[in-house]
Motif scaffolding. Sequence first.
Motif, PDB file in Angstrom:
ATOM      1  N   UNK A 286       0.832  -1.198   0.000  1.00  7.63           N
ATOM      2  CA  UNK A 286       0.000   0.000   0.000  1.00  7.63           C
ATOM      3  C   UNK A 286       0.877   1.262   0.000  1.00  7.63           C
ATOM      4  N   UNK A 287       0.568   2.232  -0.900  1.00  2.47           N
ATOM      5  CA  UNK A 287       1.350   3.467  -0.934  1.00  2.47           C
ATOM      6  C   UNK A 287       1.113   4.364   0.279  1.00  2.47           C
ATOM      7  N   UNK A 288       0.076   4.056   1.068  1.00  2.00           N
ATOM      8  CA  UNK A 288      -0.227   4.886   2.236  1.00  2.00           C
ATOM      9  C   UNK A 288       0.276   4.258   3.530  1.00  2.00           C
ATOM     10  N   UNK A 289      -0.158   3.025   3.827  1.00  2.00           N
ATOM     11  CA  UNK A 289       0.185   2.410   5.116  1.00  2.00           C
ATOM     12  C   UNK A 289       1.358   1.439   5.026  1.00  2.00           C
ATOM     13  N   UNK A 290       1.751   1.051   3.797  1.00  2.00           N
ATOM     14  CA  UNK A 290       2.887   0.144   3.627  1.00  2.00           C
ATOM     15  C   UNK A 290       2.556  -1.321   3.796  1.00  2.00           C
ATOM     16  N   UNK A 291       1.281  -1.664   4.042  1.00  2.00           N
ATOM     17  CA  UNK A 291       0.889  -3.060   4.255  1.00  2.00           C
ATOM     18  C   UNK A 291       0.930  -3.836   2.939  1.00  2.00           C
ATOM     19  N   UNK A 292       1.484  -5.047   2.976  1.00  2.00           N
ATOM     20  CA  UNK A 292       1.530  -5.910   1.801  1.00  2.00           C
ATOM     21  C   UNK A 292       0.320  -6.834   1.814  1.00  2.00           C
ATOM     22  N   UNK A 293      -0.462  -6.820   0.717  1.00  2.86           N
ATOM     23  CA  UNK A 293      -1.643  -7.663   0.627  1.00  2.86           C
ATOM     24  C   UNK A 293      -1.765  -8.265  -0.762  1.00  2.86           C
ATOM     25  N   UNK A 294      -2.500  -9.390  -0.840  1.00  2.00           N
ATOM     26  CA  UNK A 294      -2.854  -9.996  -2.131  1.00  2.00           C
ATOM     27  C   UNK A 294      -4.337  -9.767  -2.387  1.00  2.00           C
ATOM     28  N   UNK A 295      -4.681  -9.421  -3.619  1.00  3.35           N
ATOM     29  CA  UNK A 295      -6.064  -9.171  -3.995  1.00  3.35           C
ATOM     30  C   UNK A 295      -6.409 -10.002  -5.231  1.00  3.35           C
ATOM     31  N   UNK A 296      -7.420 -10.838  -5.145  1.00  2.00           N
ATOM     32  CA  UNK A 296      -7.890 -11.605  -6.299  1.00  2.00           C
ATOM     33  C   UNK A 296      -8.878 -10.759  -7.084  1.00  2.00           C
ATOM     34  N   UNK A 297      -8.666 -10.652  -8.396  1.00  2.00           N
ATOM     35  CA  UNK A 297      -9.483  -9.803  -9.258  1.00  2.00           C
ATOM     36  C   UNK A 297     -10.113 -10.667 -10.342  1.00  2.00           C
ATOM     37  N   UNK A 298     -11.426 -10.622 -10.466  1.00  2.00           N
ATOM     38  CA  UNK A 298     -12.143 -11.404 -11.468  1.00  2.00           C
ATOM     39  C   UNK A 298     -12.430 -10.553 -12.698  1.00  2.00           C
ATOM     40  N   UNK A 299     -12.320 -11.178 -13.875  1.00  2.00           N
ATOM     41  CA  UNK A 299     -12.637 -10.480 -15.123  1.00  2.00           C
ATOM     42  C   UNK A 299     -14.115 -10.081 -15.175  1.00  2.00           C
ATOM     43  N   UNK A 300     -14.948 -10.800 -14.444  1.00  2.00           N
ATOM     44  CA  UNK A 300     -16.377 -10.490 -14.437  1.00  2.00           C
ATOM     45  C   UNK A 300     -16.686  -9.193 -13.693  1.00  2.00           C
ATOM     46  N   UNK A 301     -15.672  -8.662 -12.983  1.00  5.65           N
ATOM     47  CA  UNK A 301     -15.856  -7.379 -12.302  1.00  5.65           C
ATOM     48  C   UNK A 301     -15.775  -6.213 -13.271  1.00  5.65           C
ATOM     49  N   UNK A 302     -15.390  -6.503 -14.527  1.00  9.05           N
ATOM     50  CA  UNK A 302     -15.233  -5.460 -15.543  1.00  9.05           C
ATOM     51  C   UNK A 302     -16.071  -5.776 -16.773  1.00  9.05           C
ATOM     52  N   UNK A 303     -17.303  -6.168 -16.593  1.00  8.04           N
ATOM     53  CA  UNK A 303     -18.195  -6.456 -17.718  1.00  8.04           C
ATOM     54  C   UNK A 303     -19.496  -5.684 -17.538  1.00  8.04           C
ATOM     55  N   UNK A 304     -20.260  -5.571 -18.631  1.00  8.86           N
ATOM     56  CA  UNK A 304     -21.534  -4.874 -18.556  1.00  8.86           C
ATOM     57  C   UNK A 304     -21.338  -3.395 -18.294  1.00  8.86           C
ATOM     58  N   UNK A 305     -22.071  -2.868 -17.317  1.00  4.32           N
ATOM     59  CA  UNK A 305     -21.999  -1.444 -17.007  1.00  4.32           C
ATOM     60  C   UNK A 305     -20.770  -1.077 -16.187  1.00  4.32           C
ATOM     61  N   UNK A 306     -20.052  -2.088 -15.710  1.00  4.22           N
ATOM     62  CA  UNK A 306     -18.881  -1.817 -14.871  1.00  4.22           C
ATOM     63  C   UNK A 306     -17.637  -1.753 -15.741  1.00  4.22           C
TER      64      UNK A 306
END
Length: 215
Positions: A13-33
């Motif tokens: 994180x550029x703010x708090x420095x915490x290292x995290x993993x985030x799973x991102x689905x292609x379905x989050x970027x379909x339709x109106x999104x």
Amino acid sequence: MVINTETTLVMRCPECGRLERHRISSFSLVGDRSSLRINCSCGALKLLLTIRGKKVNLQVPCVVCGARHARLVNARTLWLSGDIDLFCQATGLELGHLGSEDRMRDRACVDEALDELDFMADSFFHNREVMYAILNHVNNLGRAGRLYCKCGNHRIEVDIFPDRLELHCSRCDNLYIVYAETKEDLDAVGRIWKIELVGHTFTHLGQTRKTPPQP
């Protein structure tokens, strides 16, 4: 046949420095999104993805220079091929990675191990953001086989101090100092593509100090 529809972000994180993993689905970027924000658990923005036809625009707030860097990638590359490096366009230092869950788990293991050490507290480092960025860069050089001693040893020991890294060859005692506390240090590290420990001498990278550090 299994079609992959996810990618994983590993980023500090550029703010708090915490290292995290985030799973991102292609379905989050379909339709109106057409856009998607990936936030740290502290609420700070880590990555903004926006659809551009058959491509995806990636915008990353930079912990190194403070700017927001943009990168346009093919959607097929993002969801199927994976392994995309996110980096500071001013210094060349890596900020995070996108790829398969297995690969990103391996990418994160070194940083997560460091996070568990007591000396990684904010008060330990003179400049936390600079140190994290340089640690990441040196680690990547080691994975790529571009951190080694002239004697042929590729197993280089790294000692971490508040203002520097000390790279040490256990075979011949060569020492290489990488300073990690100023913008000048970041600029110096960002310009290199390999580190070679040479001879029985003190060598340093980064802003010049008056005297070599003492053990």
